[in-house]
Design a protein around this motif. Sequence first.
Motif, PDB file in Angstrom:
ATOM      1  N   ILE A  12     -23.169 104.412  22.607  1.00  0.00           N
ATOM      2  CA  ILE A  12     -23.285 105.626  21.768  1.00  0.00           C
ATOM      3  C   ILE A  12     -23.374 106.820  22.716  1.00  0.00           C
ATOM      4  CG2 ILE A  12     -24.676 106.844  20.055  1.00  0.00           C
ATOM      5  CD1 ILE A  12     -25.692 104.009  19.186  1.00  0.00           C
ATOM      6  N   GLY A  15     -20.483 111.068  26.867  1.00  0.00           N
ATOM      7  CA  GLY A  15     -20.694 111.901  28.060  1.00  0.00           C
ATOM      8  C   GLY A  15     -20.566 111.010  29.294  1.00  0.00           C
ATOM      9  N   ARG A  37     -20.037 111.507  18.070  1.00  0.00           N
ATOM     10  CA  ARG A  37     -19.917 112.292  16.840  1.00  0.00           C
ATOM     11  C   ARG A  37     -18.935 113.455  16.976  1.00  0.00           C
ATOM     12  NH1 ARG A  37     -25.973 114.088  17.519  1.00  0.00           N
ATOM     13  NH2 ARG A  37     -25.687 115.317  19.372  1.00  0.00           N
ATOM     14  N   THR A  53     -23.274 115.832  43.550  1.00  0.00           N
ATOM     15  CA  THR A  53     -24.153 116.231  44.653  1.00  0.00           C
ATOM     16  C   THR A  53     -24.974 115.045  45.134  1.00  0.00           C
ATOM     17  OG1 THR A  53     -24.446 118.229  43.344  1.00  0.00           O
ATOM     18  CG2 THR A  53     -25.784 118.041  45.304  1.00  0.00           C
ATOM     19  N   THR A 171     -17.671 110.338  14.794  1.00  0.00           N
ATOM     20  CA  THR A 171     -18.454 109.272  14.177  1.00  0.00           C
ATOM     21  C   THR A 171     -19.896 109.397  14.667  1.00  0.00           C
ATOM     22  OG1 THR A 171     -16.496 107.850  14.275  1.00  0.00           O
ATOM     23  CG2 THR A 171     -18.607 106.747  13.931  1.00  0.00           C
ATOM     24  N   ALA A 173     -23.632 108.106  15.094  1.00  0.00           N
ATOM     25  CA  ALA A 173     -24.458 106.896  15.009  1.00  0.00           C
ATOM     26  C   ALA A 173     -25.745 107.287  14.287  1.00  0.00           C
ATOM     27  CB  ALA A 173     -24.754 106.367  16.399  1.00  0.00           C
ATOM     28  N   CYS A 196     -26.696 106.400  24.701  1.00  0.00           N
ATOM     29  CA  CYS A 196     -26.634 107.430  25.762  1.00  0.00           C
ATOM     30  C   CYS A 196     -26.455 108.789  25.098  1.00  0.00           C
ATOM     31  CB  CYS A 196     -25.465 107.146  26.714  1.00  0.00           C
ATOM     32  SG  CYS A 196     -25.431 105.449  27.333  1.00  0.00           S
ATOM     33  N   ASP A 200     -29.837 114.814  22.815  1.00  0.00           N
ATOM     34  CA  ASP A 200     -30.228 114.680  21.406  1.00  0.00           C
ATOM     35  C   ASP A 200     -31.529 113.879  21.365  1.00  0.00           C
ATOM     36  OD1 ASP A 200     -30.679 113.779  18.807  1.00  0.00           O
ATOM     37  OD2 ASP A 200     -28.561 113.932  18.295  1.00  0.00           O
ATOM     38  N   LEU A 204     -31.797 109.300  17.347  1.00  0.00           N
ATOM     39  CA  LEU A 204     -31.998 107.858  17.551  1.00  0.00           C
ATOM     40  C   LEU A 204     -33.238 107.638  18.424  1.00  0.00           C
ATOM     41  CD1 LEU A 204     -28.258 106.942  18.286  1.00  0.00           C
ATOM     42  CD2 LEU A 204     -29.511 106.534  16.152  1.00  0.00           C
ATOM     43  N   LEU A 219     -29.209 126.190  30.520  1.00  0.00           N
ATOM     44  CA  LEU A 219     -28.699 126.827  31.737  1.00  0.00           C
ATOM     45  C   LEU A 219     -27.642 127.862  31.383  1.00  0.00           C
ATOM     46  CD1 LEU A 219     -29.070 123.526  32.180  1.00  0.00           C
ATOM     47  CD2 LEU A 219     -28.477 124.120  34.495  1.00  0.00           C
ATOM     48  N   MET A 221     -24.272 129.886  32.687  1.00  0.00           N
ATOM     49  CA  MET A 221     -23.180 129.637  33.642  1.00  0.00           C
ATOM     50  C   MET A 221     -22.142 130.755  33.533  1.00  0.00           C
ATOM     51  SD  MET A 221     -23.672 126.562  35.099  1.00  0.00           S
ATOM     52  CE  MET A 221     -22.092 125.793  35.457  1.00  0.00           C
ATOM     53  N   ASP A 288     -27.046 128.892  38.512  1.00  0.00           N
ATOM     54  CA  ASP A 288     -27.387 128.785  37.105  1.00  0.00           C
ATOM     55  C   ASP A 288     -28.845 129.164  36.925  1.00  0.00           C
ATOM     56  OD1 ASP A 288     -28.702 126.588  38.154  1.00  0.00           O
ATOM     57  OD2 ASP A 288     -27.359 125.098  37.335  1.00  0.00           O
ATOM     58  N   THR A 355     -32.932 114.994  34.294  1.00  0.00           N
ATOM     59  CA  THR A 355     -32.870 116.099  35.253  1.00  0.00           C
ATOM     60  C   THR A 355     -31.400 116.477  35.353  1.00  0.00           C
ATOM     61  OG1 THR A 355     -33.542 116.823  37.471  1.00  0.00           O
ATOM     62  CG2 THR A 355     -32.627 114.614  37.293  1.00  0.00           C
ATOM     63  N   GLY A 358     -26.789 114.207  36.067  1.00  0.00           N
ATOM     64  CA  GLY A 358     -26.029 113.107  35.458  1.00  0.00           C
ATOM     65  C   GLY A 358     -24.624 112.962  36.005  1.00  0.00           C
TER      66      GLY A 358
HETATM   67  C1  LIG Z   1     -24.790 123.939  32.870  1.00  0.00           C
HETATM   68  C2  LIG Z   1     -25.053 122.585  33.482  1.00  0.00           C
HETATM   69  C3  LIG Z   1     -24.819 122.386  34.840  1.00  0.00           C
HETATM   70  C4  LIG Z   1     -25.033 121.133  35.409  1.00  0.00           C
HETATM   71  N1  LIG Z   1     -24.668 120.908  36.708  1.00  0.00           N
HETATM   72  C5  LIG Z   1     -24.688 119.655  37.205  1.00  0.00           C
HETATM   73  C6  LIG Z   1     -24.161 119.370  38.489  1.00  0.00           C
HETATM   74  O1  LIG Z   1     -23.659 120.242  39.183  1.00  0.00           O
HETATM   75  N2  LIG Z   1     -24.245 118.093  38.948  1.00  0.00           N
HETATM   76  C7  LIG Z   1     -24.790 117.106  38.206  1.00  0.00           C
HETATM   77  O2  LIG Z   1     -24.853 115.983  38.658  1.00  0.00           O
HETATM   78  N3  LIG Z   1     -25.256 117.334  36.966  1.00  0.00           N
HETATM   79  C8  LIG Z   1     -25.217 118.576  36.451  1.00  0.00           C
HETATM   80  N4  LIG Z   1     -25.693 118.831  35.201  1.00  0.00           N
HETATM   81  C9  LIG Z   1     -26.321 117.734  34.445  1.00  0.00           C
HETATM   82  C10 LIG Z   1     -25.284 116.816  33.849  1.00  0.00           C
HETATM   83  O3  LIG Z   1     -24.228 117.565  33.283  1.00  0.00           O
HETATM   84  C11 LIG Z   1     -25.976 115.930  32.786  1.00  0.00           C
HETATM   85  O4  LIG Z   1     -27.059 115.243  33.399  1.00  0.00           O
HETATM   86  C12 LIG Z   1     -25.020 114.906  32.200  1.00  0.00           C
HETATM   87  O5  LIG Z   1     -23.816 115.522  31.798  1.00  0.00           O
HETATM   88  C13 LIG Z   1     -25.658 114.168  31.035  1.00  0.00           C
HETATM   89  O6  LIG Z   1     -24.677 113.295  30.549  1.00  0.00           O
HETATM   90  P1  LIG Z   1     -24.882 112.559  29.162  1.00  0.00           P
HETATM   91  O7  LIG Z   1     -23.717 111.655  28.997  1.00  0.00           O
HETATM   92  O8  LIG Z   1     -26.234 111.969  29.126  1.00  0.00           O
HETATM   93  O9  LIG Z   1     -24.917 113.721  28.093  1.00  0.00           O
HETATM   94  P2  LIG Z   1     -23.767 114.526  27.314  1.00  0.00           P
HETATM   95  O10 LIG Z   1     -22.659 114.914  28.198  1.00  0.00           O
HETATM   96  O11 LIG Z   1     -24.485 115.615  26.591  1.00  0.00           O
HETATM   97  O12 LIG Z   1     -23.181 113.471  26.281  1.00  0.00           O
HETATM   98  C14 LIG Z   1     -23.945 112.937  25.231  1.00  0.00           C
HETATM   99  C15 LIG Z   1     -22.982 112.576  24.110  1.00  0.00           C
HETATM  100  O13 LIG Z   1     -23.687 111.816  23.139  1.00  0.00           O
HETATM  101  C16 LIG Z   1     -23.197 112.174  21.865  1.00  0.00           C
HETATM  102  N5  LIG Z   1     -24.216 111.799  20.882  1.00  0.00           N
HETATM  103  C17 LIG Z   1     -25.546 112.052  20.954  1.00  0.00           C
HETATM  104  N6  LIG Z   1     -26.166 111.502  19.896  1.00  0.00           N
HETATM  105  C18 LIG Z   1     -25.205 110.895  19.148  1.00  0.00           C
HETATM  106  C19 LIG Z   1     -25.212 110.162  17.912  1.00  0.00           C
HETATM  107  N7  LIG Z   1     -26.357 109.905  17.243  1.00  0.00           N
HETATM  108  N8  LIG Z   1     -24.055 109.683  17.422  1.00  0.00           N
HETATM  109  C20 LIG Z   1     -22.870 109.913  18.085  1.00  0.00           C
HETATM  110  N9  LIG Z   1     -22.813 110.609  19.260  1.00  0.00           N
HETATM  111  C21 LIG Z   1     -23.957 111.084  19.767  1.00  0.00           C
HETATM  112  C22 LIG Z   1     -22.938 113.673  21.970  1.00  0.00           C
HETATM  113  O14 LIG Z   1     -22.005 114.103  21.016  1.00  0.00           O
HETATM  114  C23 LIG Z   1     -22.410 113.792  23.405  1.00  0.00           C
HETATM  115  O15 LIG Z   1     -20.996 113.728  23.456  1.00  0.00           O
HETATM  116  C24 LIG Z   1     -25.532 120.077  34.610  1.00  0.00           C
HETATM  117  C25 LIG Z   1     -25.775 120.283  33.253  1.00  0.00           C
HETATM  118  C26 LIG Z   1     -25.537 121.526  32.682  1.00  0.00           C
HETATM  119  C27 LIG Z   1     -25.787 121.728  31.214  1.00  0.00           C
END
Ligand SMILES: Cc1cc2nc3c(=O)[nH]c(=O)nc-3n(C[C@H](O)[C@H](O)[C@H](O)COP(=O)(O)OP(=O)(O)OC[C@H]3O[C@@H](n4cnc5c(N)ncnc54)[C@H](O)[C@@H]3O)c2cc1C
Length: 379
Positions: A12, A15, A37, A53, A171, A173, A196, A200, A204, A219, A221, A288, A355, A358
């Motif tokens: 789920i 990202g 979704r 990094t 979609t 979850a 994942c 959010d 869940l 942040l 940008m 940022d 943090t 990701g």
């Molecule tokens: C401005 C900014 C700058 C950053 N710079 C860096 C960097 O330079 N280097 C670095 O390593 N990290 C950086 N980060 C951090 C990094 O981007 C995040 O740690 C990482 O993208 C998190 O990934 P994720 O997959 O957990 O979250 P997300 O990319 O937010 O993905 C989560 C996904 O889950 C989906 N979702 C959630 N709940 C549900 C549900 N119930 N049903 C269906 N779908 C759902 C959402 O739609 C989304 O697509 C930065 C973050 C930001 C915001």
Amino acid sequence: MPANPQFDLAVIGAGIVGLGCALAAVKRGKRVVVIDRDAQANGASVRNFGFITVTGQERGEMWRRAMRSREVWAELAAEASIPVLHRGLLLTARRPESVAVLEAFLQTEMGVGCRAMDAGEVSREHPQIATPALLAALWSPHELRVESREAIPRLAAWLAAAHGVTFQRETAALGVDGSKVVTSRGVVEAGAIAVCPGDDLFSLFPERIAAYGVTRCKLQMLRLADPGFRLTAGVMSDLGLARYAGYAALPQAGALRSRLQAEQPGQLEHGVHLIVVQSADGSLVVGDSHHYAPTPDPFAREAVDRLILDEFEAVFGREAPPVVERWTGTYASASDRTVVIDTPAPGVRLVMVTTGAGASTGFAIGEEVVADLFGGAQR
Ligand SMILES: Cc1cc2nc3c(=O)[nH]c(=O)nc-3n(C[C@H](O)[C@H](O)[C@H](O)COP(=O)(O)OP(=O)(O)OC[C@H]3O[C@@H](n4cnc5c(N)ncnc54)[C@H](O)[C@@H]3O)c2cc1C
């Protein structure tokens, strides 16, 4: 678990963390479905710098995760048609206290492959850094930079085309019940489930997320017009040394923090530090700031952008080019941990990077989660 589910793993969230889990699972020959979704990637993973990094990540596990994730990015970039736009990091220092932190960092195991540069070397090799205040810099060869808004869709397309991952987009979850994901379009059954959800915190397992004290970080940008020069590496500054745990946890960082508090209180108050990377069209992605709340407001404040641009101008010794784009992003944040990997039920893992790292660690975390769910070595 069902006797014969259609999928071995349901993920789920599409990202980088969800895609990292999907990649690790298909490498083991698992059948994977990814549920999201949104119609297209829209979360933190496409709003970041795309800066993978290593140097500066928290000492120990996070630094190792970043080293491993960087290796995976490098392996798959060509196959998945993801251009690598920079290799390396130039961390510039304008204060003796910063030089002390750089020198201490180089003495640690995390300094492997890195080196100090004096101001003369920097101006010869990186003439874009034109501040007269420059004292020294840290060069790290480990970093990679990709254009996230293109890289994440390409990664997903490659997982689908080359590895048969099924994507169910648009979609939501709604719940996880044993081996079933209840979605807005019906039930998906899988042998194991990786949740994942990015930041959010409330859809869940909200009570489990709350138990880890997770909140959100907003942040600001900026994208600046092509400055007329070309960077070969990401650029950071003194402020990063007081913020990134790999440096900031060193004893020498205390003196730097006190000096920054006296000289740049506005930047410290708004969690401003500087990262500058360049895109294929020459524009610069610059950021940022950091503001924390369970639901941060969505508004970008000009005064905060100005603090970021002031630091840009201090490092580059020139006026910042015009701003051509602004956006905010949010990620999950916890004060006492960088990653949550939780087991709400057998065969189910809740996975959050808490943090701003990701992009730099998601592939390694995916390998850990998949090894935990299916057994065997991490890779
Ligand atoms: C401005 C900014 C700058 C950053 N710079 C860096 C960097 O330079 N280097 C670095 O390593 N990290 C950086 N980060 C951090 C990094 O981007 C995040 O740690 C990482 O993208 C998190 O990934 P994720 O997959 O957990 O979250 P997300 O990319 O937010 O993905 C989560 C996904 O889950 C989906 N979702 C959630 N709940 C549900 C549900 N119930 N049903 C269906 N779908 C759902 C959402 O739609 C989304 O697509 C930065 C973050 C930001 C915001």
